[in-house]
Design a protein around this motif. Structure first.
Motif, short mmCIF file in Angstrom:
data_model
loop_
_atom_site.label_atom_id
_atom_site.label_comp_id
_atom_site.label_asym_id
_atom_site.label_seq_id
_atom_site.Cartn_x
_atom_site.Cartn_y
_atom_site.Cartn_z
N SER A 30 92.92 107.23 128.16
CA SER A 30 93.20 108.63 127.81
C SER A 30 93.57 108.66 126.33
N TRP A 31 92.69 109.23 125.53
CA TRP A 31 92.96 109.30 124.11
C TRP A 31 92.37 110.57 123.51
N CYS A 32 92.99 110.99 122.44
CA CYS A 32 92.47 112.10 121.65
C CYS A 32 92.85 111.85 120.20
N ALA A 33 92.31 112.66 119.32
CA ALA A 33 92.59 112.52 117.90
C ALA A 33 93.01 113.88 117.35
N VAL A 34 93.93 113.85 116.38
CA VAL A 34 94.32 115.05 115.65
C VAL A 34 94.00 114.74 114.19
N ASP A 35 93.01 115.46 113.65
CA ASP A 35 92.51 115.16 112.31
C ASP A 35 91.93 116.44 111.71
N ASP A 36 91.85 116.49 110.40
CA ASP A 36 91.25 117.64 109.73
C ASP A 36 89.83 117.35 109.27
N ALA A 37 89.32 116.15 109.52
CA ALA A 37 87.98 115.76 109.06
C ALA A 37 87.11 115.42 110.26
N THR A 95 83.23 111.49 118.93
CA THR A 95 83.49 112.11 120.22
C THR A 95 84.30 113.38 119.98
N ARG A 96 83.60 114.45 119.66
CA ARG A 96 84.25 115.71 119.29
C ARG A 96 85.05 116.33 120.43
N SER A 97 84.69 116.02 121.66
CA SER A 97 85.41 116.59 122.80
C SER A 97 86.84 116.07 122.88
N ARG A 98 87.15 115.03 122.14
CA ARG A 98 88.51 114.47 122.15
C ARG A 98 89.24 114.75 120.83
N LEU A 99 88.67 115.61 120.01
CA LEU A 99 89.23 115.89 118.69
C LEU A 99 89.92 117.25 118.67
N VAL A 100 91.17 117.26 118.24
CA VAL A 100 91.87 118.49 117.90
C VAL A 100 91.71 118.61 116.39
N LEU A 101 90.85 119.52 115.98
CA LEU A 101 90.49 119.66 114.56
C LEU A 101 91.40 120.69 113.90
N THR A 102 92.18 120.24 112.93
CA THR A 102 93.08 121.14 112.22
C THR A 102 92.39 121.70 110.98
N PHE A 107 92.53 121.99 107.26
CA PHE A 107 93.19 121.21 106.21
C PHE A 107 94.03 122.06 105.27
N LYS A 108 93.74 123.36 105.20
CA LYS A 108 94.50 124.24 104.31
C LYS A 108 95.85 124.64 104.91
N ARG A 109 95.97 124.50 106.24
CA ARG A 109 97.20 124.92 106.92
C ARG A 109 97.96 123.77 107.57
N GLY A 110 97.25 122.75 108.01
CA GLY A 110 97.89 121.70 108.79
C GLY A 110 97.99 122.11 110.25
N PHE A 111 98.70 121.32 111.03
CA PHE A 111 98.84 121.52 112.48
C PHE A 111 99.64 122.78 112.76
N GLY A 112 99.01 123.71 113.50
CA GLY A 112 99.67 124.98 113.80
C GLY A 112 99.68 125.29 115.28
N GLU A 113 99.97 126.53 115.61
CA GLU A 113 100.10 126.96 117.00
C GLU A 113 98.82 126.76 117.81
N GLU A 114 97.68 127.12 117.23
CA GLU A 114 96.40 126.93 117.95
C GLU A 114 96.15 125.46 118.22
N ASP A 115 96.48 124.63 117.26
CA ASP A 115 96.30 123.18 117.43
C ASP A 115 97.23 122.65 118.51
N ALA A 116 98.46 123.16 118.53
CA ALA A 116 99.42 122.75 119.55
C ALA A 116 98.88 123.11 120.94
N ALA A 117 98.32 124.31 121.08
CA ALA A 117 97.76 124.72 122.36
C ALA A 117 96.59 123.82 122.75
N ALA A 118 95.74 123.48 121.79
CA ALA A 118 94.59 122.61 122.08
C ALA A 118 95.06 121.21 122.47
N LEU A 119 96.08 120.69 121.80
CA LEU A 119 96.60 119.36 122.13
C LEU A 119 97.24 119.39 123.52
N ARG A 120 97.95 120.46 123.84
CA ARG A 120 98.54 120.58 125.18
C ARG A 120 97.45 120.60 126.26
#
Length: 167
Positions: free
Chosen positions: A107-114, A120-127, A129-142
């Motif tokens: 079970s793995w995923c990635a949090v990256d802006d690139a 494997t895009r289905s495991r990527l939480v794409l942030t 880069f101008k804002r960094g990790f935000g609420e939408e990213d938190a929801a996606a990671l959850r």
């Protein structure tokens, strides 16, 4: 024994906007998600891993999260420009190969802006880069961590890179 979920995490463009003050202002948002998932572990994929010791990098995290940072990926030097695409994912798979019994079911995923760092895009939480990790990213990671927890996230058919296959 609890099965761990691994979050391969970048810094620039995730923990703070890329190109701005490296103040890790977005890191508390990542940590808030991780606190809700006892099985979640962080592996650092940021280029910072080549500049600073692991203990220095772990020191950036809140005290209660530090024990859940379980390492940094190895650094692979590409032989040509074409090998840059998906490089961080290959490094992550090398790390998993050294730390989990079966990469194919990990079970793995990635949090990256690139996005080019991960095949494997289905495991990527794409942030952004101008804002960094935000609420939408938190929801996606959850959502990602919930799917690992429930077992509903089926890993892709063994896409283990050829260089990791056992002879």
């Amino acid at each position: 024994m609890t099965r761990h979920s691994y979050i391969f995490m970048d810094f620039d463009g995730v923990t703070h906007p890329w190109g701005e003050v490296e103040d890790f202002r977005c890191l508390p948002h990542v940590e808030a998600v991780v606190r809700d998932y006892e099985e979640a572990r962080i592996v650092i994929t940021s280029d910072w891993r080549m500049l600073f010791s692991l203990s220095k990098l772990v020191g950036r995290f809140a005290e209660d999260i530090r024990p859940r940072v379980c390492g940094a990926t190895p650094h692979v030097i590409p032989k040509n420009g074409a090998e840059l695409h998906g490089l961080r994912e290959r490094e992550a798979m090398l790390w998993l190969g050294q730390h989990v019994p079966d990469i194919a079911t990990a079970s793995w995923c990635a949090v990256d802006d690139a996005p080019g760092n991960w095949m494997t895009r289905s495991r990527l939480v794409l942030t952004d880069f101008k804002r960094g990790f935000g609420e939408e990213d938190a929801a996606a990671l959850r959502r990602m961590l919930d799917s690992f927890r429930s077992g509903s996230a089926l890993p892709p058919k063994s896409r283990e890179p050829s260089f990791l296959r056992r002879a």
